[in-house]
Design an enzyme around this catalytic site. Structure first.
Site, PDB file in Angstrom:
ATOM      1  N   HIS A   1       0.830  -1.205   0.000  1.00 51.80           N
ATOM      2  CA  HIS A   1       0.000   0.000   0.000  1.00 51.80           C
ATOM      3  C   HIS A   1       0.857   1.244   0.000  1.00 51.80           C
ATOM      4  CE1 HIS A   1      -2.988  -2.775   2.195  1.00 51.80           C
ATOM      5  NE2 HIS A   1      -2.755  -3.118   0.958  1.00 51.80           N
TER       6      HIS A   1
ATOM      7  N   ARG B   1     -13.055   3.103 -11.620  1.00 51.51           N
ATOM      8  CA  ARG B   1     -13.037   1.648 -11.571  1.00 51.51           C
ATOM      9  C   ARG B   1     -13.563   1.221 -10.203  1.00 51.51           C
ATOM     10  NH1 ARG B   1      -7.571  -1.719 -11.897  1.00 51.51           N
ATOM     11  NH2 ARG B   1      -7.237  -0.927  -9.797  1.00 51.51           N
TER      12      ARG B   1
ATOM     13  N   GLU C   1      -8.618  -7.982 -18.482  1.00 47.27           N
ATOM     14  CA  GLU C   1      -7.397  -8.313 -17.741  1.00 47.27           C
ATOM     15  C   GLU C   1      -7.134  -9.809 -17.723  1.00 47.27           C
ATOM     16  OE1 GLU C   1      -6.656  -5.513 -14.292  1.00 47.27           O
ATOM     17  OE2 GLU C   1      -8.784  -5.965 -14.003  1.00 47.27           O
TER      18      GLU C   1
ATOM     19  N   ASN D   1      -1.242  -4.872 -16.889  1.00 47.10           N
ATOM     20  CA  ASN D   1      -0.435  -5.466 -15.806  1.00 47.10           C
ATOM     21  C   ASN D   1      -0.933  -6.868 -15.496  1.00 47.10           C
ATOM     22  OD1 ASN D   1       0.552  -2.879 -15.714  1.00 47.10           O
ATOM     23  ND2 ASN D   1      -0.660  -2.283 -13.927  1.00 47.10           N
ATOM     24  N   ASP D   2      -2.246  -6.969 -15.329  1.00 47.62           N
ATOM     25  CA  ASP D   2      -2.801  -8.288 -15.030  1.00 47.62           C
ATOM     26  C   ASP D   2      -2.837  -9.159 -16.278  1.00 47.62           C
ATOM     27  OD1 ASP D   2      -3.423  -8.665 -12.275  1.00 47.62           O
ATOM     28  OD2 ASP D   2      -4.831  -7.005 -12.435  1.00 47.62           O
TER      29      ASP D   2
ATOM     30  N   ARG E   1       3.155 -10.862 -11.467  1.00 51.19           N
ATOM     31  CA  ARG E   1       3.655  -9.485 -11.614  1.00 51.19           C
ATOM     32  C   ARG E   1       4.371  -8.993 -10.370  1.00 51.19           C
ATOM     33  NH1 ARG E   1      -2.053  -6.007 -11.641  1.00 51.19           N
ATOM     34  NH2 ARG E   1      -0.874  -4.294 -10.779  1.00 51.19           N
TER      35      ARG E   1
ATOM     36  N   CYS F   1      -4.647   0.598 -20.125  1.00 57.57           N
ATOM     37  CA  CYS F   1      -4.309   1.383 -18.928  1.00 57.57           C
ATOM     38  C   CYS F   1      -3.288   0.722 -17.998  1.00 57.57           C
ATOM     39  CB  CYS F   1      -5.568   1.753 -18.140  1.00 57.57           C
ATOM     40  SG  CYS F   1      -6.403   0.339 -17.439  1.00 57.57           S
TER      41      CYS F   1
HETATM   42  C1  PEP Z   1      -3.802  -3.564 -14.716  1.00 57.26           C
HETATM   43  O1  PEP Z   1      -3.949  -4.696 -14.242  1.00 57.26           O
HETATM   44  O2  PEP Z   1      -3.153  -3.328 -15.748  1.00 57.26           O
HETATM   45  C2  PEP Z   1      -4.419  -2.398 -14.060  1.00 57.26           C
HETATM   46  C3  PEP Z   1      -4.396  -1.217 -14.629  1.00 57.26           C
HETATM   47  O3  PEP Z   1      -4.963  -2.593 -12.832  1.00 57.26           O
HETATM   48  P1  PEP Z   1      -4.092  -2.746 -11.487  1.00 57.26           P
HETATM   49  O4  PEP Z   1      -2.663  -2.437 -11.846  1.00 57.26           O
HETATM   50  O5  PEP Z   1      -4.673  -1.789 -10.529  1.00 57.26           O
HETATM   51  O6  PEP Z   1      -4.313  -4.171 -11.157  1.00 57.26           O
HETATM   52 MG    MG Z   2      -5.484  -5.066 -12.766  1.00 59.04          MG
END
Ligand code: PEP
Ligand code: MG
Length: 747
Positions: A364, A507, A606, A629-630, A640, A677
């Site tokens: 966090h 979101r 994702e 990212n996911d 990740r 994103c």
């Molecule tokens: C992602 O997974 O790319 C994303 C933008 O969400 P977070 O990084 O918050 O999981």
């Molecule tokens: Mg994500």
């Protein structure tokens, strides 16, 4: 333990205290200590080895070995019995030293073969400083009481070493807290900063490890523990009724504060001649050592509690509060073992940089640091022991490195790097209000990612067209209890106010996996990233989701509203979530509340499964946003958060780009607006490749908008597309080398 021994132990400490009090150089003191221990313990040899550097121990004083060997005999960590004690940090007590594994005969010390050997690590709060050794010819095992007495002496030595009592002619630690030290950790937030150290928790300095009046010390200890108990009780009383989680933590604190065993051990130490402070610290050291070895998360947490409690007790005893008199420097770089998100927010943007010993990329605190755009280096081992308040320090968040008390050459190179960055920033400022139009005439929409009110000012400064991803979970993560609907509605309303009509994509709560709410029951899943998270939690426990949707609708009140659901893996999940939005709208309508002017509901793509959802899904959603990212972690099956595998697969891997291209094509065929994103959107090379694959909207950290826009404006996406195609046709694993080569040929 016999009373006779107790007296001996106290007597030895009493003499030690006298030695410490005498006017003498560090070396003379060390010599006297070895003489004293040897004679008090009726043993032939007593030696003190201290660390010269992290790997090397040096014989710094001895009674019994050759005097010429002092400052000459050295050994590596782990080498010989002394090195073994230093490495393991545990006591060795043997009647037959030559038979012990690792025994090494050192003729230069004039050492005869001593049969008995006891080695006691000299360490302070888990930090290794050296080894105290006694040896004798007669084969005997030192008694438990003797070992105990030596441990106490070792502790006093550690305390004195820390205080610099031995600093002087050739003593091993003379350079301590003066030399430059480099730390190689991990990057949790990019950026660079130069400033001065601000210790989040300045170490408590114990100036009186030995006491001559045990009775008085016992009273001091009891009084301090009593006031600790009272303060824990007060904290418990002030915790709100429903806050079960916090209560639980404080209950554990209370249990420790009332623990008889803890108190008894400390009282025994005081009885043997330690001061109350030193007794507390001795217990704390033991807890830290256990913490380092504990594999069970629950036990580790409890040991952390005990550590924290010991710190409180030490502050009570020494009167050294958080307010140690030091003033926050004008350019503070926060140095801490770890820090909570709320504490970090308290410092806010006043910090130039942060260096932590612990932490993780997904913690966090890291999320908050990222959101405040403060460079953050984590896993900088031992920095809290090396750094002093006010030390000059540079933080290189790009490379996960920190330099404490940097040398001139390091500093000069670092300042050059900052100057170059500043120059680039000026360039970005000049294109801030221009659209991102590529050389081939395509316009790319660049929006920013946000999660806190503190992010919103960047909307103006960065030139972002809106907020492409507002991570609402941050508001939940930084609190220690669930926010109310009213609080959330007020916050979302302020976000919309600050956006001045620009689109904000909210979101819904994305918790689970690495984002765990302290006030929610931990689920303890074997694979949290693949577990009960995001929309799965929302749909299974719809109360929070409904509350959040209502808050969003109320916040919009006549303004456009955009809602996005995270981690949708199949059409049905989206349908169920969408039904919740419709229900919430109906409810607000019935209640007579003003509804949003327009409503868009979208999903994050994702999970690979969603890329293959039916066409109807693509037509049903108002928009899609790729959470790279996911998506990448599931596409490559590479966690990740796991440093070992995180960087193993390139985003510009041909398979991944082809997969993304497929999503773009499906969205084009169904007329679904699509954006990207994940973090990759903010990396210029990745960003141009994503757009070359057909993406027309990217959402990223505000600081990335300038660099990404600048490169996009200099790029011919059609030509780049050709480069990617060629690399793909040639069977390359990643298009990166080809793209980098091509970029070199571009003006
Ligand atoms: C992602 O997974 O790319 C994303 C933008 O969400 P977070 O990084 O918050 O999981
Ligand atoms: Mg994500």
């Amino acid at each position: 333990m016999t009373d006779a021994f107790k007296t001996d132990s106290r007597q030895m400490l009493g003499r030690l205290r006298e030695v410490m009090a005498e006017e003498a150089t560090g070396q003379t003191r060390l010599d006297r200590i070895t003489q004293l221990i040897a004679s008090e313990m009726h043993t032939e040899v007593c030696s003190i080895y201290l660390f010269r550097d992290a790997e090397t121990l040096e014989l710094c004083a001895t009674e019994g070995l050759k005097a010429e060997a002092v400052h000459q005999t050295r050994m590596k960590l782990g080498e010989g019995l002394v090195g073994r004690v230093a490495r393991t940090g545990t006591v060795m007590n043997t009647a037959d030293a030559p038979r012990e594994h690792g025994f090494r005969y050192m003729p230069e010390t004039g050492e005869e073969i001593y049969s008995s050997f006891a080695g006691i690590p000299v360490q302070r709060l888990g930090e290794k400083l050296g080894v105290l050794v006694v040896q004798s010819k007669t084969a005997r095992q030192y008694s438990e009481d003797e070992i105990y007495a030596l441990e106490v002496v070792a502790m006093v030595l550690a305390e004195m070493t820390e205080l610099g009592a031995f600093i002087g002619e050739g003593a091993a630690l003379s350079a301590r807290h003066k030399n430059p030290v480099g730390f190689r950790g991990l990057s949790a937030q990019e950026g660079t900063a130069e400033g001065h150290v601000w210790l989040h928790e300045p170490r408590v300095v114990i100036t009186n490890p030995i006491a001559d009046d045990p009775q008085r010390e016992t009273e001091r200890l009891r009084e301090a523990v009593e006031s600790l108990r009272v303060s824990v009780d007060q904290m418990l009383q002030s915790v709100q009724q429903g806050d079960a989680e916090q209560r639980e933590i404080l209950e554990a604190y209370r249990m420790f504060a009332n623990s008889r065993g803890w108190m008894k051990r400390m009282e025994e130490d005081v009885g043997r001649g330690l001061s109350a402070e030193a007794a507390v610290e001795k217990e704390q050291s033991t807890a830290r050592a256990r913490m380092g070895m504990a594999t069970d998360a629950y036990l580790r947490d409890r040991l952390h509690d005990l550590d924290d409690l010991s710190n409180r007790l030490l502050r009570i005893l020494t009167g050294q509060g958080k307010e140690t008199g030091a003033e926050l420097p004008a350019d503070p770089i926060l140095v801490a073992r770890n820090i909570g998100p709320a504490e970090l927010l308290d410092y806010g943007r006043s910090l130039r940089g942060i260096v932590l010993e612990e932490g993780s990329v997904g913690s966090h605190a890291a999320i908050v640091a990222r959101s405040l755009a403060i460079p953050l280096v984590i896993h900088a081992e031992r920095i809290t022991t090396e750094a002093l308040n006010g030390d000059h320090i540079i933080v290189d968040g790009d490379n996960g490195v920190a330099h404490l008390r940097p040398e001139d050459t390091v500093l000069a190179a670092f300042r050059d790097k900052i100057a170059m960055k500043e120059e680039a920033q000026e360039r970005y400022a000049s294109i801030r209000d221009k659209p991102a139009v590529t050389l081939c005439g395509k316009t790319i929409a660049l929006t920013m990612n946000a999660g806190l009110m503190a992010d919103l000012p960047s909307l103006q400064g960065s030139g972002a067209e809106g907020v492409g991803l507002f991570r609402t979970e941050l508001q939940f993560l930084i609190r220690n209890k669930m926010p109310t609907r009213t609080e959330l509605a007020a916050l979302y309303s302020r976000v919309l106010d600050s956006a001045h009509g620009k689109r904000v994509v909210f979101r819904t709560l994305d918790i689970g996996s690495d984002k765990v709410l302290s006030y929610m029951k931990p689920t303890d899943e074997p694979n949290p990233a693949l577990g009960w998270r995001a929309i799965r939690v929302g749909l299974d426990k719809p109360g929070v989701m409904r509350m959040q949707l209502q808050a969003l609708i109320r916040a919009a009140a006549g303004r456009p509203l955009t809602v996005m659901f995270p981690f949708v893996a199949q059409y049905e999940e989206y349908k169920a979530a969408r039904a919740e939005v419709d229900k919430a709208m109906d409810r607000e309508r019935i209640l007579g509340h003003p509804l949003p002017a327009t409503l868009e509901v979208g999903a994050m793509l994702e999970t690979p499964s969603l890329a293959f959802a039916p066409d109807k899904f693509f037509r049903d959603v108002d928009f899609l946003s790729i959470g790279g990212n996911d998506l990448k972690q599931f596409f490559f099956a590479a966690d990740r958060e796991n440093e070992r595998v995180r960087r193993r697969y390139d985003t510009l891997n041909v398979s991944f780009l082809t997969f993304l291209e497929g999503i773009v094509k499906r969205c084009e065929a169904t007329g679904t607006p699509l954006s990207f994103c994940g973090e990759d959107a903010g990396r210029p090379i990745e960003a141009i490749c994503l757009t070359a694959m057909g993406l027309k909207a990217l959402s990223m950290r505000p600081a990335s908008i300038g660099p990404v826009k600048s490169l996009l404006m200099r790029t011919d996406l059609d030509a780049l597309r050709g480069v990617i195609e060629t690399a793909r046709n040639e069977g390359n694993q990643s298009v990166r080398p080809a793209v980098m080569e091509w970029l070199k040929t571009q003006p």
